[in-house]
Write an enzyme that holds these catalytic residues in place. Sequence first.
Site, PDB file in Angstrom:
ATOM      1  CE  LYS A 111       1.270 -12.077   8.834  1.00 22.22           C
ATOM      2  NZ  LYS A 111       1.184 -10.662   9.228  1.00 22.22           N
ATOM      3  CB  ALA A 198       5.681  -5.856   7.129  1.00 17.35           C
ATOM      4  N   GLY A 199       5.375  -2.862   5.769  1.00  8.29           N
ATOM      5  CA  GLY A 199       6.157  -1.802   5.163  1.00  8.29           C
ATOM      6  C   GLY A 199       5.391  -0.854   4.269  1.00  8.29           C
ATOM      7  CB  THR A 221       0.536   0.300  10.442  1.00  5.82           C
ATOM      8  OG1 THR A 221       0.755  -0.729  11.412  1.00  5.82           O
ATOM      9  CG2 THR A 221       0.902   1.645  11.054  1.00  5.82           C
TER      10      THR A 221
END
Length: 269
Positions: A111, A198-199, A221
Amino acid sequence: MLEQTKPSRMPDDPLEIAGKTYHSRLLTGTGKYRDLQETREATLAAGAEIVTVAIRRTNIGQNPDEPSLLEVLPPDEFTILPNTAGCFTAADAIRTCQLARELLGGHQLVKLEVLGDQKTLFPDITATLEAAEVLIKDGFDVMVYTNDDPIIARRLADMGCVAVMPLAAPIGSGLGIQNRYNILTIVEEATVPILVDAGVGTASDAAVAMELGCDGVLMNTAIAGAKDPVAMAHAMRLAVQAGRLAYQAGRIPRKRFASASSPIDGLIQ
């Protein structure tokens, strides 16, 4: 007597990346957990088959005197996806991928992310394109983190990246899908798998990504930072499955005014 029928099963709907088939469309990261045991438990709860590893931050053998992530997530159980998190130049990203290939015995799937600055962690697109071109020529199968620009996504796919991974919001922000129309355009024009990266903050965000037609979601996360990471991992697993099935089923169109569920024509007067 009415014939009883069994409820329909989930359709077999595999995800293919770089010629390999996966049954889970949820990819998970391995950072920010309390310890390696929690990392494994959350990964199993998520049902993830591909796990991404920050080579610059995680020991997978380069520090022989320290515990290795591969002890709890062995490559014979999971596809290890080395990533270039923390790289701010194309040269650093390229070297990191080459190190990962050496540590993992010729592993080609990586990645790529080349960041633009510390504050936003947005991708440096010029450097990303430069690194992707070099890595592809060097025989790597490149899954690439990028912004939500459909033109850049198309260019990365045309270069030979095996998957394009647009951000939904800044890394680690938990803001959810802030750019759904751009993501939708990327999906509609896709020639390779599109995975939101992401997000994502909670399960509904993952479901939205899948309802837009994305092929998968990568997150770290949102799971590792939850009060109960293992429970959140399970929730994300269900959300990705539900969002994918809803996308395939086809939602009703949005309307400004009410539309009765039961027909009103022919009512007894």
